[in-house]
Design a protein around this motif. Structure first.
Motif, PDB file in Angstrom:
ATOM      1  N   GLN A 180       2.692  11.936 -10.324  1.00  0.00           N
ATOM      2  CA  GLN A 180       2.169  13.302 -10.384  1.00  0.00           C
ATOM      3  C   GLN A 180       3.295  14.330 -10.402  1.00  0.00           C
ATOM      4  N   ASP A 186       0.829  -1.212   0.000  1.00  0.00           N
ATOM      5  CA  ASP A 186       0.000   0.000   0.000  1.00  0.00           C
ATOM      6  C   ASP A 186       0.863   1.262   0.000  1.00  0.00           C
ATOM      7  N   ALA A 187       1.918   1.263   0.830  1.00  0.00           N
ATOM      8  CA  ALA A 187       2.795   2.449   0.886  1.00  0.00           C
ATOM      9  C   ALA A 187       3.510   2.676  -0.438  1.00  0.00           C
ATOM     10  N   GLU A 188       3.974   1.585  -1.040  1.00  0.00           N
ATOM     11  CA  GLU A 188       4.668   1.732  -2.336  1.00  0.00           C
ATOM     12  C   GLU A 188       3.719   2.238  -3.406  1.00  0.00           C
ATOM     13  N   SER A 189       2.445   1.795  -3.373  1.00  0.00           N
ATOM     14  CA  SER A 189       1.472   2.276  -4.369  1.00  0.00           C
ATOM     15  C   SER A 189       1.249   3.781  -4.231  1.00  0.00           C
ATOM     16  N   LYS A 190       1.120   4.250  -2.979  1.00  0.00           N
ATOM     17  CA  LYS A 190       0.943   5.697  -2.768  1.00  0.00           C
ATOM     18  C   LYS A 190       2.173   6.473  -3.199  1.00  0.00           C
ATOM     19  N   ILE A 191       3.349   5.941  -2.900  1.00  0.00           N
ATOM     20  CA  ILE A 191       4.588   6.642  -3.284  1.00  0.00           C
ATOM     21  C   ILE A 191       4.709   6.733  -4.797  1.00  0.00           C
ATOM     22  N   SER A 230       2.277   6.699  -6.983  1.00  0.00           N
ATOM     23  CA  SER A 230       1.285   7.653  -7.488  1.00  0.00           C
ATOM     24  C   SER A 230       1.773   9.093  -7.330  1.00  0.00           C
ATOM     25  N   MET A 231       2.323   9.420  -6.147  1.00  0.00           N
ATOM     26  CA  MET A 231       2.835  10.778  -5.920  1.00  0.00           C
ATOM     27  C   MET A 231       4.018  11.079  -6.846  1.00  0.00           C
ATOM     28  N   GLN A 232       4.869  10.068  -7.060  1.00  0.00           N
ATOM     29  CA  GLN A 232       6.008  10.273  -7.964  1.00  0.00           C
ATOM     30  C   GLN A 232       5.549  10.552  -9.385  1.00  0.00           C
TER      31      GLN A 232
END
Length: 470
Positions: free
Chosen positions: A217, A206-211, A213-215
């Motif tokens: 953007q 989950d943390a890697e998916s959020k990271i 996504s932010m990268q």
């Protein structure tokens, strides 16, 4: 005496007729010569070299070297015949010589290595010993045919290798106990570790998916900013290139104008100069023609009169020449003055062009500074320039002048109260139309000075003036 050596032997002959040593398998030996037969077969030398490692741990290195003369090299064979052949190759002298070389090189090499390096790198250690010993044996004409280094042996009182073996056995036993304990521990906590790992992996994903996504953007925003910046830099570069090209074109035009003006002045003056020269020649020919004519007509006249006429003609010719020279000198001075004026005009134009280039460069720098100050807001920059240059004030002043020049006039007409009813209302609209004509015609007259046609009527207080239809 004729001597023949065996297959493994050589003859070493010295004496009369031989500078140093003559080696041969067979040869005549004369009474004033000496002949020695020496064997070249290799000999095995067994040693137990005592050495010490870099940790100052002593050990014994058993080794067997097979050494003999180098038979494929004449110079090495001569060295062997000179230094080694006088002694028995199995004697203590030769044995001690070879042993001293081997022990010295082995000890030096062992002192630069740890016991672990010597023990694990036996092959490399053997090669190093072989190479270094061979270098020392070359000066005696000897070569190592084979070298066998045996297993390292402890020195009495220093049981390093024995202790090392015991250590290895104990480490193996302890490792076995540790492996049994670890197997039991793994069996008890294996399930809990799997559960914890599952939860950790889920949270990590989950943390890697959020990271990610932010990268993504951030990378998109970064690329957009980069593209805008590159476009702006390209536009500024093109504007600078255009300004530079315009400046160079202005300078070239000024140079071409100068060249054209100078060429025109030179051509004009050259034509005038040539005309003066041709006119002088024509006058000379005319004078000569008149002189010859006078000579033909007045040949019978006295020589004095003839000479007088000739002098007069020469004097007239001299005057003409002086006049022509004066005219030519005046033309030259005029040409020089015009050239100086052209140079001055060109210099003035050149300086004016340089001033325009410098002004354009300064204005460009000023505009870039203002644009940077307002963060590339072109609307804000336009409003500032119009206010700073007084454009808004001029627009307001111009509008005020326009309104003042119109000088509007307002006429108020009053026709009294309206009456009517019944049938009178039918004519009300027509009467209103006729009542509206006088103020309209009066306004036209006041604004333009034009009166209505006579068939409509005449305004009071207006000068008679008819409007004609074209």
């Amino acid at each position: 005496m004729f001597k023949v050596a065996r297959a493994s032997e050589y003859l070493a002959i010295t004496g009369a007729g031989i500078e140093d040593i003559k080696l041969s398998k067979k040869s005549w030996v004369f009474p004033w010569q000496s002949c020695t037969v020496f064997d070249v077969s290799p000999v095995n030398y067994t040693f137990k070299v005592q050495a010490m490692s870099a940790e100052k741990l002593p050990f014994v290195l058993p080794a067997v070297f097979t050494i003999g003369p180098r038979v494929d090299d004449d110079e090495a064979l001569i060295l062997y015949a000179r230094l080694i052949s006088p002694h028995d190759k199995e004697s203590n002298h030769v044995h001690e010589l070879v042993e001293g070389v081997i022990e010295g090189e082995t000890r030096v090499l062992a002192a630069s290595m740890t016991m672990e390096e010597i023990f694990k790198g036996t092959k490399e250690f053997k090669k190093e010993v072989f190479d270094k010993v061979q270098l020392e044996l070359n000066q005696f004409g000897l070569v190592i045919y084979n070298a066998n280094v045996k297993q390292l042996v402890d020195v009495p009182g220093h049981e390093y290798f024995s202790y090392l073996g015991q250590k290895t056995q104990m480490e193996a036993a302890n490792q076995a106990r540790i492996d049994v304990s670890e197997a039991k521990m793994k069996g008890e906590i294996g399930a809990k570790e799997r559960t914890g790992l599952t939860l950790q992996n889920a949270a990590k994903i989950d943390a890697e998916s959020k990271i990610i996504s932010m990268q993504r953007q951030g990378e998109g925003t970064k690329e957009e900013i980069k593209v805008k910046t590159e476009v702006k830099v390209f536009e500024n570069q093109k504007e600078a290139d255009v300004a530079k090209a315009n400046a160079e074109l202005a300078m070239k035009k000024a140079a071409w104008t100068k060249d054209a003006q100078v060429a025109e002045v030179e051509a004009t003056k050259a034509v005038a100069l040539r005309e003066a020269e041709l006119q002088t020649q024509v006058e000379k020919m005319n004078a000569l023609t008149r002189t010859e004519k006078l000579k033909a007509e007045f040949l019978s006249k006295a020589s004095v009169e003839y000479e007088t006429k000739v002098q007069e003609a020469n004097w007239e010719l001299y005057n003409k020449q002086k006049q022509a020279e004066a005219v030519l000198y005046e033309k030259q001075k005029q040409a020089e003055a015009q050239k100086a004026q052209a140079d001055a005009a060109f210099y003035s134009k050149q300086k004016e062009a340089e001033g325009l280039v410098a002004l354009a460069s300064a204005q460009g720098t000023y505009l870039r500074t203002l644009l940077d100050a307002v963060q590339n807001d072109y609307s804000c920059l336009r409003d500032f320039l119009m206010i700073n240059n007084g454009i808004y004030q001029e627009i307001a002043k111009t509008n005020a002048m326009a309104v003042r020049d119109l000088q509007p006039k307002i006429s108020v007409w009053n026709h009294g109260g309206e009456q009517g009813g019944g049938s009178g209302n039918a004519m009300k609209d027509i009467a209103g139309l006729y009542k509206m004509l006088p103020p309209v015609l009066d306004t036209v007259y006041e604004q333009t000075g034009m009166q209505p046609p006579a068939w409509i009527g005449t305004l009071r207080g207006a000068e008679p003036k008819q409007v004609t239809n074209n």
